[in-house]
Design an enzyme around this catalytic site. Structure first.
Site, PDB file in Angstrom:
ATOM      1  NE  ARG A  16      -1.230   2.482   2.912  1.00 21.59           N
ATOM      2  CZ  ARG A  16      -0.712   3.577   3.415  1.00 21.59           C
ATOM      3  NH1 ARG A  16      -0.591   4.664   2.672  1.00 21.59           N
ATOM      4  NH2 ARG A  16      -0.253   3.618   4.663  1.00 21.59           N
ATOM      5  CG  ASP A  17       3.065   4.421   3.034  1.00 15.27           C
ATOM      6  OD1 ASP A  17       3.390   5.206   2.137  1.00 15.27           O
ATOM      7  OD2 ASP A  17       2.964   4.763   4.229  1.00 15.27           O
ATOM      8  CG  HIS A 208       3.134   4.977   9.320  1.00 14.20           C
ATOM      9  ND1 HIS A 208       2.521   3.950   8.630  1.00 14.20           N
ATOM     10  CD2 HIS A 208       3.485   5.880   8.383  1.00 14.20           C
ATOM     11  CE1 HIS A 208       2.522   4.220   7.336  1.00 14.20           C
ATOM     12  NE2 HIS A 208       3.100   5.387   7.159  1.00 14.20           N
ATOM     13  CG  HIS A 210       7.060   7.892   5.606  1.00 13.61           C
ATOM     14  ND1 HIS A 210       6.934   7.391   4.333  1.00 13.61           N
ATOM     15  CD2 HIS A 210       5.855   7.717   6.183  1.00 13.61           C
ATOM     16  CE1 HIS A 210       5.705   6.948   4.144  1.00 13.61           C
ATOM     17  NE2 HIS A 210       5.011   7.129   5.263  1.00 13.61           N
ATOM     18  CB  CYS A 241       2.112  10.581   1.474  1.00 16.25           C
ATOM     19  SG  CYS A 241       0.495  11.322   1.249  1.00 16.25           S
ATOM     20  CG  ASN A 250       6.320   3.338   4.849  1.00 17.42           C
ATOM     21  OD1 ASN A 250       5.869   3.233   3.712  1.00 17.42           O
ATOM     22  ND2 ASN A 250       5.633   3.845   5.839  1.00 17.42           N
TER      23      ASN A 250
HETATM   24  P1  HMG Z   1     -13.250  13.640  -3.426  1.00 17.10           P
HETATM   25  O1  HMG Z   1     -12.954  13.939  -4.835  1.00 17.10           O
HETATM   26  O2  HMG Z   1     -13.387  14.772  -2.470  1.00 17.10           O
HETATM   27  O3  HMG Z   1     -14.506  12.674  -3.293  1.00 17.10           O
HETATM   28  O4  HMG Z   1     -12.128  12.655  -2.881  1.00 17.10           O
HETATM   29  P2  HMG Z   1     -16.007  12.908  -3.573  1.00 17.10           P
HETATM   30  O5  HMG Z   1     -16.724  12.182  -2.484  1.00 17.10           O
HETATM   31  O6  HMG Z   1     -16.333  14.361  -3.819  1.00 17.10           O
HETATM   32  O7  HMG Z   1     -16.204  12.111  -4.959  1.00 17.10           O
HETATM   33  C1  HMG Z   1     -15.585  12.546  -6.165  1.00 17.10           C
HETATM   34  C2  HMG Z   1     -15.432  11.366  -7.111  1.00 17.10           C
HETATM   35  O8  HMG Z   1     -14.575  10.378  -6.519  1.00 17.10           O
HETATM   36  C3  HMG Z   1     -16.746  10.654  -7.420  1.00 17.10           C
HETATM   37  O9  HMG Z   1     -16.654  10.143  -8.751  1.00 17.10           O
HETATM   38  C4  HMG Z   1     -16.716   9.497  -6.452  1.00 17.10           C
HETATM   39  O10 HMG Z   1     -17.502   8.420  -6.879  1.00 17.10           O
HETATM   40  C5  HMG Z   1     -15.247   9.121  -6.471  1.00 17.10           C
HETATM   41  P3  HMG Z   1     -17.383  10.865  -9.968  1.00 17.10           P
HETATM   42  O11 HMG Z   1     -18.817  10.866  -9.600  1.00 17.10           O
HETATM   43  O12 HMG Z   1     -16.792  12.256  -9.997  1.00 17.10           O
HETATM   44  O13 HMG Z   1     -16.975  10.014 -11.130  1.00 17.10           O
HETATM   45  N1  HMG Z   1     -14.853   8.418  -5.244  1.00 17.10           N
HETATM   46  C6  HMG Z   1     -14.329   7.188  -5.196  1.00 17.10           C
HETATM   47  N2  HMG Z   1     -14.025   6.298  -6.165  1.00 17.10           N
HETATM   48  C7  HMG Z   1     -13.514   5.116  -5.765  1.00 17.10           C
HETATM   49  N3  HMG Z   1     -13.289   4.791  -4.454  1.00 17.10           N
HETATM   50  C8  HMG Z   1     -13.575   5.659  -3.481  1.00 17.10           C
HETATM   51  C9  HMG Z   1     -14.129   6.913  -3.851  1.00 17.10           C
HETATM   52  N4  HMG Z   1     -14.525   7.972  -3.122  1.00 17.10           N
HETATM   53  C10 HMG Z   1     -14.964   8.883  -3.986  1.00 17.10           C
HETATM   54  N5  HMG Z   1     -13.346   5.318  -2.207  1.00 17.10           N
HETATM   55  C11 HMG Z   1     -11.138  11.024  -1.472  1.00 17.10           C
HETATM   56  C12 HMG Z   1     -12.089  12.214  -1.544  1.00 17.10           C
HETATM   57  C13 HMG Z   1     -10.822  10.784  -0.013  1.00 17.10           C
HETATM   58  C14 HMG Z   1     -11.835   9.808  -2.057  1.00 17.10           C
HETATM   59  C15 HMG Z   1      -9.854  11.366  -2.295  1.00 17.10           C
HETATM   60  O14 HMG Z   1      -9.338  12.555  -1.802  1.00 17.10           O
HETATM   61  C16 HMG Z   1      -8.822  10.298  -2.229  1.00 17.10           C
HETATM   62  O15 HMG Z   1      -8.986   9.228  -2.797  1.00 17.10           O
HETATM   63  N6  HMG Z   1      -7.706  10.551  -1.502  1.00 17.10           N
HETATM   64  C17 HMG Z   1      -6.710   9.511  -1.285  1.00 17.10           C
HETATM   65  C18 HMG Z   1      -5.373  10.102  -1.038  1.00 17.10           C
HETATM   66  C19 HMG Z   1      -4.419   9.019  -0.652  1.00 17.10           C
HETATM   67  O16 HMG Z   1      -4.672   7.832  -0.839  1.00 17.10           O
HETATM   68  N7  HMG Z   1      -3.265   9.410  -0.072  1.00 17.10           N
HETATM   69  C20 HMG Z   1      -2.249   8.497   0.350  1.00 17.10           C
HETATM   70  C21 HMG Z   1      -2.655   7.647   1.504  1.00 17.10           C
HETATM   71  S1  HMG Z   1      -2.525   8.443   3.093  1.00 17.10           S
HETATM   72  C22 HMG Z   1      -0.847   8.210   3.527  1.00 17.10           C
HETATM   73  O17 HMG Z   1      -0.067   7.767   2.731  1.00 17.10           O
HETATM   74  C23 HMG Z   1      -0.415   8.494   4.936  1.00 17.10           C
HETATM   75  C24 HMG Z   1      -0.231   7.220   5.772  1.00 17.10           C
HETATM   76  O18 HMG Z   1       0.698   6.339   5.173  1.00 17.10           O
HETATM   77  C25 HMG Z   1       0.261   7.578   7.189  1.00 17.10           C
HETATM   78  C26 HMG Z   1       1.462   8.517   7.178  1.00 17.10           C
HETATM   79  O19 HMG Z   1       2.471   8.236   6.497  1.00 17.10           O
HETATM   80  O20 HMG Z   1       1.370   9.530   7.904  1.00 17.10           O
HETATM   81  C27 HMG Z   1      -1.561   6.456   5.939  1.00 17.10           C
HETATM   82 MG    MG Z   2       2.840   6.544   5.268  1.00 18.42          MG
END
Ligand code: HMG
Ligand code: MG
Length: 301
Positions: A16-17, A208, A210, A241, A250
């Site tokens: 994932r990450d 967690h 990095h 990220c 990480n």
């Molecule tokens: P949004 O655009 O605000 O969502 O995204 P929305 O609810 O307004 O929907 C917009 C469109 O997205 C719609 O499609 C939804 O159906 C679709 P349209 O009608 O326009 O065709 N949609 C989805 N499609 C598939 N699966 C879903 C989904 N949700 C909405 N689940 C959202 C909001 C949160 C979904 C978006 O901002 C997003 O996907 N962000 C993910 C970012 C990400 O993954 N970042 C990396 C992970 S976090 C990280 O790495 C940190 C961590 O490791 C810890 C650390 O290191 O600190 C965990």
């Molecule tokens: Mg992370």
């Protein structure tokens, strides 16, 4: 030296990450073969993908297929990142034991990463947590940027506690505190853990780290001295990220195993199998992974 835990549990977040930040798309066949290798290393949890909007994280657009095709080892818990109810429905269809919800202690990183203010994120995550519980799934709550935010700078323990308190109140089973940009040094870890451990039992905490600046092993050592026995790590040191500029991978599972086993701390994980899985994904990505102990084993250190 303070008494250290005798056993440490690592969660493998490489699929994932590790992959979410890669431009080079790893095919579904290769992801499945790789996760199957990871399932046999002795690790007890694998975060196998992410059910976010694939437009935001194209590298993991095949999460559902991956979840359906991996061979489940009954000794391993399979989790995935879930941002909202749509993501939870997909994750349940693909198969998860645990949902990982996520948000940030910093307002700006939260907005950049999940397109919402902190206040507007709470009801979305609350719904995911409650529905996960109804479905009999465990839930981990990730809190990102617990030390520094790439947009706002220093984040205080109070800002972190505010988010942790809400997630705990909604019913998460545990909290993973993220040094998202890999900027912390041990004194920052001490300052945060001094506060967090006043409120939450250490068993509920996962760290967690990095490893952007090479401080992760020092920070893990400090965390161990606080009795923390759960860490997120990534094979070969993959990771980052895309919505946190400057974040490198990480901390490498390989390097953490070298540390823990050298200290006489058990993990149940076989280093040789981790090295094999590292070399497999390194070849698929076509680039050298950052882990130092992997480079040493390969003779390229
Ligand atoms: P949004 O655009 O605000 O969502 O995204 P929305 O609810 O307004 O929907 C917009 C469109 O997205 C719609 O499609 C939804 O159906 C679709 P349209 O009608 O326009 O065709 N949609 C989805 N499609 C598939 N699966 C879903 C989904 N949700 C909405 N689940 C959202 C909001 C949160 C979904 C978006 O901002 C997003 O996907 N962000 C993910 C970012 C990400 O993954 N970042 C990396 C992970 S976090 C990280 O790495 C940190 C961590 O490791 C810890 C650390 O290191 O600190 C965990
Ligand atoms: Mg992370």
């Amino acid at each position: 030296m303070k008494k250290l835990p005798s056993f440490v549990q690592l969660k493998e977040v490489g699929p994932r990450d590790g992959l979410q930040n890669e431009n080079n798309f790893i095919s579904t066949d290769d992801k499945v073969a790789w996760i199957d290798m990871l399932s046999n290393t002795g690790v007890s949890e694998i975060e196998y993908s992410s059910f976010v909007n694939p437009k935001w994280i194209p590298a993991l657009a095949d999460a559902k297929e991956v979840g359906k095709r991996i061979k489940r080892n009954p000794k391993v818990e399979y989790s995935a990142l879930v941002p909202n109810i749509r993501g939870l429905e997909n994750a349940i269809e693909a198969g998860i034991d645990r949902a990982s919800v996520f948000m940030s202690a910093s307002e700006t990183h939260n907005l950049k990463n999940i397109n919402k203010s902190i206040e507007n994120t709470y009801p979305v995550l609350r719904q995911v947590i409650e529905e996960s519980k109804t479905e009999g799934k465990k839930v981990t709550g990730y809190v990102s940027t617990v030390f520094d935010c790439p947009y706002e700078g220093s984040i205080s323990p109070d800002q972190v506690m505010r988010v942790c308190d809400q997630l705990i109140a909604y019913g998460v089973d545990d909290i993973s505190l993220g040094d998202t940009i890999g900027s912390a040094v041990p004194s920052q870890v001490e300052r945060l853990l001094d506060e967090v451990l006043k409120r939450f039992p250490k068993e509920k905490l996962i760290m967690h780290y990095h490893d952007t600046r090479g401080m992760a092993i020092a920070n893990i050592m400090t965390s161990l001295q606080y009795g923390i026995s759960r860490f997120d790590t990534s094979i070969g040191g993959l990771g980052g990220c895309p919505y946190a500029p400057g974040a490198a991978g990480n901390v490498a599972t390989n390097d953490v195993l070298y540390l823990l086993h050298g200290l006489g701390i058990g993990t149940g994980i076989q280093e040789k199998k981790v090295q094999d899985a590292s070399i497999f994904i390194q070849n698929k990505l076509g680039k050298k992974l950052p882990s130092r102990s992997l480079a040493f084993i390969e003779g390229t250190a």
